[in-house]
Design an enzyme around this catalytic site. Structure first.
Site, PDB file in Angstrom:
ATOM      1  N   LYS A   1       0.840  -1.213   0.000  1.00 16.07           N
ATOM      2  CA  LYS A   1       0.000   0.000   0.000  1.00 16.07           C
ATOM      3  C   LYS A   1       0.871   1.257   0.000  1.00 16.07           C
ATOM      4  CE  LYS A   1      -0.385   0.004   5.028  1.00 16.07           C
ATOM      5  NZ  LYS A   1      -1.153  -0.542   6.172  1.00 16.07           N
TER       6      LYS A   1
ATOM      7  N   TYR B   1      16.558  29.797  12.652  1.00 18.64           N
ATOM      8  CA  TYR B   1      15.445  30.735  12.796  1.00 18.64           C
ATOM      9  C   TYR B   1      14.967  30.776  14.243  1.00 18.64           C
ATOM     10  CZ  TYR B   1      15.192  30.508   7.716  1.00 18.64           C
ATOM     11  OH  TYR B   1      15.486  30.564   6.386  1.00 18.64           O
TER      12      TYR B   1
HETATM   13  C1  LIG Z   1      -0.589  -1.807   6.700  1.00 15.28           C
HETATM   14  C2  LIG Z   1      -1.281  -3.067   6.957  1.00 15.28           C
HETATM   15  C3  LIG Z   1      -0.566  -4.249   7.215  1.00 15.28           C
HETATM   16  C4  LIG Z   1       0.932  -4.291   7.378  1.00 15.28           C
HETATM   17  O1  LIG Z   1       1.308  -3.811   8.634  1.00 15.28           O
HETATM   18  P1  LIG Z   1       2.862  -3.738   9.073  1.00 15.28           P
HETATM   19  O2  LIG Z   1       2.787  -3.347  10.490  1.00 15.28           O
HETATM   20  O3  LIG Z   1       3.486  -2.693   8.218  1.00 15.28           O
HETATM   21  O4  LIG Z   1       3.433  -5.074   8.846  1.00 15.28           O
HETATM   22  C5  LIG Z   1      -1.283  -5.408   7.356  1.00 15.28           C
HETATM   23  N1  LIG Z   1      -2.630  -5.424   7.270  1.00 15.28           N
HETATM   24  C6  LIG Z   1      -3.354  -4.296   7.049  1.00 15.28           C
HETATM   25  C7  LIG Z   1      -4.838  -4.376   6.979  1.00 15.28           C
HETATM   26  C8  LIG Z   1      -2.704  -3.080   6.888  1.00 15.28           C
HETATM   27  O5  LIG Z   1      -3.423  -1.976   6.670  1.00 15.28           O
END
Ligand SMILES: *Cc1c(COP(=O)(O)O)cnc(C)c1O
Length: 357
Positions: A30, A256
């Site tokens: 993703k 800054y």
């Molecule tokens: C992002 C996600 C994962 C992976 O999680 P990690 O902690 O990065 O391994 C697994 N399942 C779902 C539904 C997710 O949204």
């Protein structure tokens, strides 16, 4: 002199292989593969013998199909573009009874994984009764015109938490659902629940599970701090250069709005050409960078520059490492900078030079 984001491809693949071990892994790609790039990640995972992918975005799922014609691709969000899902042979979550009843005509021939809600409350069937109801509703449909139940899944909301009992609670509730459905004679080609944290704390797959659904470990960060560094390798390097050295004196303010006050009689500051505009998180500026293999503290972070307090061994043009295998993103996650995935996602691939070696 532009700062560089680079990945050692072979290290990335080796890490994926080692995370996978002898288990089946569904790699989570993703958000553009945690910002590593979908194409790079899919091709690397295929080389590591991982041929199952999941994402939240249909657009990404379609792209994965183009890159991996034989792969199993699972869409974790429900889609309403049913023809595209069918056309690209994307498997998809079945997120609720309501969704099933509303769309059962459009779902014909689509492979779905029934989702159990559990403690995260983001999506899914709430109870075993609801799952029974949908399974029998599907069985009543004509076999050629029904949705195809391919999998069963859930997502844990507390696998990364060790100080509260919630993980054990959601784990038990889920295992009971799996056990009950299997003992009633239902069969699922895919059963998956575990993210990186759950996969490591269970030391592999939970009973009856076909896959672990892994993201961050495949991208080189540990999901929790008690896991040994050697379990997971970071293949990513983020580095910049010293533009010049400035000598400053007691009472001077640098950066800054009084960002850093010089308290020593004489201090050497390296002006380094990388900043929050490149995606270095503000909270990261409370910590160190690596120059010639030694740690030096960041003193101020600006949009395209930072000050690092150095000694006489550091000079203009020297290389400054923000992250690599020795100064890892997960180190700072555990120091409270942010989630691993948050720092990865923030890195600005438009201002940084991107190299895959
Ligand atoms: C992002 C996600 C994962 C992976 O999680 P990690 O902690 O990065 O391994 C697994 N399942 C779902 C539904 C997710 O949204």
């Amino acid at each position: 002199m532009t700062a560089i984001w680079s990945v050692d491809r072979q290290n990335f693949i080796n890490n994926a292989q080692s995370v996978k071990g002898n288990n089946n892994v569904m790699s989570v790609v993703k958000n553009n593969a945690y910002h590593y790039g979908l194409e790079f990640a899919v091709e690397s995972f295929l080389e590591a013998c991982i041929d199952t992918f999941s994402t939240t975005s249909l657009k990404e799922a379609v792209r994965v199909r183009e890159l991996a014609p034989e792969a199993t691709i699972f869409l974790m969000n429900p889609s309403y573009e049913f023809d595209t899902v069918r056309q690209y042979d994307i498997q998809m979550t079945l997120p609720s009874l309501d969704y099933y009843y509303r769309h059962k005509e459009q779902l014909q021939g689509i492979k779905v994984h029934i989702e159990f809600e559990n403690l995260l409350h983001r999506s899914g069937f709430r109870t075993l009764d609801e799952i029974h109801e949908v399974l029998s509703a599907i069985e009543q449909e004509d076999e050629d015109h029904r949705v195809i139940v391919e999998g069963l899944w859930t997502h844990f909301g507390y696998a990364d938490e060790f100080d509260v009992p919630e993980y054990q609670i959601e784990r038990e509730a889920w295992l009971k659902i799996v056990d009950t459905l299997l003992s009633e004679g239902y069969h699922f080609n895919l059963i998956h629940a575990q993210n990186s944290a759950s996969y490591y704390r269970e030391e592999g797959l939970l009973p009856h599970h076909t896959h672990a659904r892994i993201g961050i470990a495949l991208y080189g960060s540990r999901p929790y701090s008690s896991l040994d560094q050697s379990e997971i390798t970071q293949a990513l390097t983020l580095k910049a250069n010293v533009i010049q050295i400035r000598d400053v004196h007691q009472g001077d303010y640098c950066g800054y709005s009084f960002a850093f006050e010089v308290t020593e009689p004489h201090t050497r500051l390296a002006v380094v050409y990388i900043g929050y505009g490149d995606g270095v998180l503000k909270t990261r500026a409370a910590h160190d960078v690596l120059i010639h293999g030694r740690r030096f503290p960041i003193r101020a972070l600006m949009m395209s520059h930072m000050f690092v307090e150095v000694d006489e061994t550091v000079h203009a043009e020297d290389e400054v490492i923000l992250y690599n295998g020795d100064i890892r993103i997960d180190e700072f996650t555990f120091k409270g900078v942010s989630a691993n995935s948050e720092q990865l996602s923030a890195l600005n691939h438009h201002s940084l030079i991107k190299e895959i070696r």
